[in-house]
Design a protein around this motif. Structure first.
Motif, short mmCIF file in Angstrom:
data_model
loop_
_atom_site.label_atom_id
_atom_site.label_comp_id
_atom_site.label_asym_id
_atom_site.label_seq_id
_atom_site.Cartn_x
_atom_site.Cartn_y
_atom_site.Cartn_z
N LEU A 5 0.84 -1.20 0.00
CA LEU A 5 0.00 0.00 0.00
C LEU A 5 0.87 1.25 0.00
O LEU A 5 1.84 1.34 0.76
CB LEU A 5 -0.92 0.02 1.23
N ALA A 6 0.53 2.21 -0.86
CA ALA A 6 1.23 3.49 -0.89
C ALA A 6 0.25 4.59 -0.53
O ALA A 6 -0.95 4.47 -0.76
CB ALA A 6 1.81 3.73 -2.28
N GLY A 7 0.77 5.68 0.05
CA GLY A 7 -0.11 6.79 0.41
C GLY A 7 0.44 7.67 1.51
O GLY A 7 0.00 8.79 1.69
N SER A 8 1.44 7.17 2.25
CA SER A 8 2.03 7.97 3.32
C SER A 8 3.53 7.72 3.39
O SER A 8 3.98 6.58 3.36
CB SER A 8 1.40 7.62 4.68
N GLU A 9 4.28 8.82 3.48
CA GLU A 9 5.75 8.72 3.61
C GLU A 9 6.16 8.46 5.06
O GLU A 9 7.32 8.16 5.33
CB GLU A 9 6.41 10.01 3.13
N GLU A 10 5.21 8.56 5.99
CA GLU A 10 5.54 8.45 7.42
C GLU A 10 5.25 7.07 8.00
O GLU A 10 5.48 6.83 9.18
CB GLU A 10 4.77 9.51 8.22
N VAL A 11 4.74 6.16 7.20
CA VAL A 11 4.41 4.82 7.71
C VAL A 11 5.69 4.08 8.07
O VAL A 11 6.72 4.20 7.40
CB VAL A 11 3.58 4.02 6.67
N LYS A 12 5.66 3.30 9.18
CA LYS A 12 6.82 2.57 9.66
C LYS A 12 6.45 1.11 9.91
O LYS A 12 5.27 0.77 10.07
CB LYS A 12 7.34 3.18 10.96
N ILE A 13 7.48 0.26 9.96
CA ILE A 13 7.27 -1.14 10.31
C ILE A 13 6.71 -1.21 11.73
O ILE A 13 7.20 -0.55 12.64
CB ILE A 13 8.59 -1.94 10.22
N GLY A 14 5.66 -2.02 11.92
CA GLY A 14 5.01 -2.13 13.22
C GLY A 14 3.75 -1.29 13.35
O GLY A 14 2.98 -1.46 14.29
N ASP A 15 3.54 -0.35 12.40
CA ASP A 15 2.32 0.45 12.39
C ASP A 15 1.12 -0.38 11.93
O ASP A 15 1.28 -1.44 11.31
CB ASP A 15 2.47 1.66 11.46
N THR A 16 -0.07 0.11 12.23
CA THR A 16 -1.31 -0.51 11.75
C THR A 16 -2.06 0.51 10.90
O THR A 16 -2.31 1.64 11.34
CB THR A 16 -2.20 -0.97 12.91
N ILE A 17 -2.38 0.13 9.66
CA ILE A 17 -3.19 0.98 8.78
C ILE A 17 -4.66 0.64 9.04
O ILE A 17 -5.08 -0.51 8.86
CB ILE A 17 -2.82 0.74 7.30
N CYS A 18 -5.43 1.64 9.47
CA CYS A 18 -6.81 1.41 9.90
C CYS A 18 -7.78 2.26 9.08
O CYS A 18 -7.41 3.25 8.45
CB CYS A 18 -6.99 1.76 11.37
#
Length: 607
Positions: free
Chosen positions: A279-292
């Motif tokens: 999934l693309a859409g945010s430059e701030e996403v990190k490993i361990g995050d949850t996309i909700c």
């Protein structure tokens, strides 16, 4: 595609047991390649370093279609130093293929990865690979795997895991060892039958746990993970949460959805629970995050990654030859690269050092850090690193150090010298047994620092026939001092060009690392001294010419071929008063204090 037609598996094993080769055959026989497509061996090892070394370093995703089922597969590293890659991707799978060599049997990393899979309650299919080996011990290896499962407190269901006998080299698999297989169909059938389909309600709000991130030049940062529940659609508004940092909520919009299709990725408009997506859409996403979903910000817990045990200091290169070969040489460049690497690799920890030009980098072992160093020099970075050192802990008021479980497979005539070296390095023998064909398998518990510099020594002691494997085994009370090396260094007297005459006189003192015509500087280590003390030698010294002698007489001087150190050998060699200078073109060992008299004064002060 509904989730009951999806199977998510990870292939886990010890290094060199054939995971990537097995996946190669599964892809080939499931029709992932075109009919006339030229397919290289170990097609998943796409990284240049992986192909050179024959090991998997980064976990990678792919998928294959079989009998109307989509099987998403994660190929994982087998080397103990890259165990963090395995830990974080297992959350994407419902089951694992545990690949075990038909001769070697379960090894240290086999125990580690299987333990992680059992903790997550994943289904297991045991694959005994390389059954075509002439020295295969199929029955004994199956018994050893069952003993390992019992030792790891496996449930009755896990103890009854199906066993498949395979040869990735021949492209065959069978569930009956008495019958020779003809293709990989029995293994694929077991995956469909034994591995459960992913659970997750399609009508619930979206939830995707991010297990990996990567950069794409067209769409920016990409998050890779399994859809835990719900549906994701193009242009859908989302919120990114983290279970450790409750206040870190980032709003974004899905700009691209990619799914794995063989070695390719295909753009889709929508994906459902159970599938693995990019999934693309945010430059701030990190490993361990949850996309909700935007109206349901619920973060999922992420696997705790084992702590690093080894530290090195990375510094700006300040040698006399600094800035000549590298493209990125400043502390800002080095700092940015190290922190970017730490964001991708959760088992790597980076912090600022005691000066503005130094950084502390912590990893899982020498191999883990040497791969980082090699990748940086290939990308044009120039820097220097210190000797690796272990990270001590204080437990209940007692100083403790990391210890490793070490398994050595050696010829019987080398057992004596290996036992002697283990005693010097504070290793405790746990188990020793004959392993057939005149070989002996020995298992030790040894301090991690006792292995620094031992691998090349071990290969010399076993005449290149030994096999060495190890894995972290926790912390134990400090076992006392260990002598790191029993020889000194030959140190260059002056800056200049090494010449044949100077090298000829120096080679009597030990083994040289430098060849004629190579530029050296004062304080650079140009070889090993056969004695324990360091010795200053002048490899730039030329023969004084007179009317009775000519320079052509130098041609009669015979030089012993220099030992050219690889990066790993150089890291093993450096002592606590030395740095390793790394540039895109050169690897040099140098003294921290280059000037000889200043170095002597410092030694006297410490004494």
């Amino acid at each position: 595609m509904t989730n009951d037609r999806i199977r998510n598996i990870a292939i886990i094993a010890h290094v060199d047991h054939g995971k990537t080769s097995l996946l190669n055959e599964m892809l080939k026989q499931s029709g992932a390649f075109k009919q006339h497509q030229e397919v290289v061996d170990r097609v998943m090892d796409s990284n240049a370093l992986e192909r050179e070394r024959g090991i998997t370093i980064l976990a990678k995703n792919t998928s294959l279609n079989y009998a109307n089922y989509k099987i998403n597969v994660v190929d994982t590293p087998g080397h103990a130093d890259f165990g963090g890659e395995v830990e974080r991707v297992l959350k994407m799978a419902e089951g694992v293929l545990l690949v075990v060599d038909a001769y070697e049997g379960p090894m240290p990393q086999t125990r580690f990865v299987l333990q992680k899979a059992l903790e997550l309650n994943l289904k297991v299919i045991v694959v005994v690979n390389k059954i075509d080996r002439p020295d295969a011990r199929i029955n004994e290896v199956v018994d050893e795997v069952l003993e390992l499962l019992i030792d790891l407190d496996a449930t009755n269901d896990q103890l009854n895991s199906p066993i498949v006998y395979a040869s990735a080299r021949l492209g065959i698999a069978t569930t009956d060892k008495a019958k020779k297989g003809t293709d990989m169909k029995p293994l694929l059938d077991e995956i469909v039958k034994h591995i459960p389909s992913p659970t997750g309600d399609l009508k619930e709000p979206l939830q995707v746990l991010v297990s990996n991130t990567e950069i794409n030049e067209y769409v920016g940062k990409i998050a890779v993970g399994k859809i835990n529940r719900g549906t994701v659609s193009l242009n859908q508004p989302i919120i990114i949460c983290n279970h450790e940092n409750k206040e870190r909520n980032i709003k974004a919009k899905i700009s691209s959805i990619l799914q794995f299709d063989g070695l390719n990725r295909i753009q889709v408009q929508q994906a459902v629970a159970g599938d693995i997506v990019c999934l693309a859409g945010s430059e701030e996403v990190k490993i361990g995050d949850t996309i909700c979903a935007i109206d349901a910000p619920e973060a999922l817990p992420f696997s705790k990654i084992s702590e690093p045990s080894v530290e090195m200091t990375f510094l700006v290169n300040d040698s006399p030859f600094s800035g000549k070969e590298g493209k990125y040489v400043t502390s800002r460049h080095i700092r940015d690269r190290l922190y970017r690497e730490a964001a991708k690799d959760l088992s790597l920890k980076v912090s600022d050092g005691s000066t503005t030009e130094s950084f502390y980098v912590r990893g899982r072992g020498e191999m883990h850090l040497s791969i980082l160093i090699e990748n940086m020099r290939r990308d044009g970075y120039e820097f220097q690193v210190s000797m690796p050192r272990v990270l001590y802990k204080e437990i209940d008021g007692v100083k403790c150090e990391p210890v490793d479980r070490l398994i050595l497979d050696v010829p019987e005539d080398a057992v004596g010298v290996v036992m002697s070296k283990m005693g010097v390095r504070r290793g405790d023998l746990l188990h020793m047994s004959p392993h057939g064909h005149g070989r002996m398998r020995m298992e030790f518990l040894i301090p991690s620092r006792g292995l620094f510099g031992y691998k090349s020594e071990f290969m010399t002691d076993t005449k290149g026939e030994g096999i060495i494997n190890y894995i972290a085994a926790g912390y134990e009370p400090f076992r006392g001092e260990i002598e790191r090396r029993n020889f000194g260094a030959l140190v260059a007297f002056e800056t200049g060009t090494a010449v044949q005459y100077g090298l000829y006189n120096a080679q009597e003192r030990g083994t040289l690392f430098t060849v004629a015509g190579e530029e050296v500087y004062m304080g650079q280590v140009v070889g090993t001294n056969s004695r324990q003390d360091d010795l200053v030698v002048n490899v730039c010294k030329k023969k004084q010419l007179t009317n009775m002698r000519s320079s052509a007489s130098d041609e009669a001087l015979r030089l012993t071929p220099a030992k050219i150190l690889s990066l790993e050998e150089a890291i093993e060699f450096i002592g606590d008063d030395e740095y390793l200078e790394v540039t895109p073109k050169s690897i040099r060992i140098r003294k921290m204090i280059l000037e000889h008299t200043a170095r002597g004064r410092e030694k006297m002060r410490k004494a």
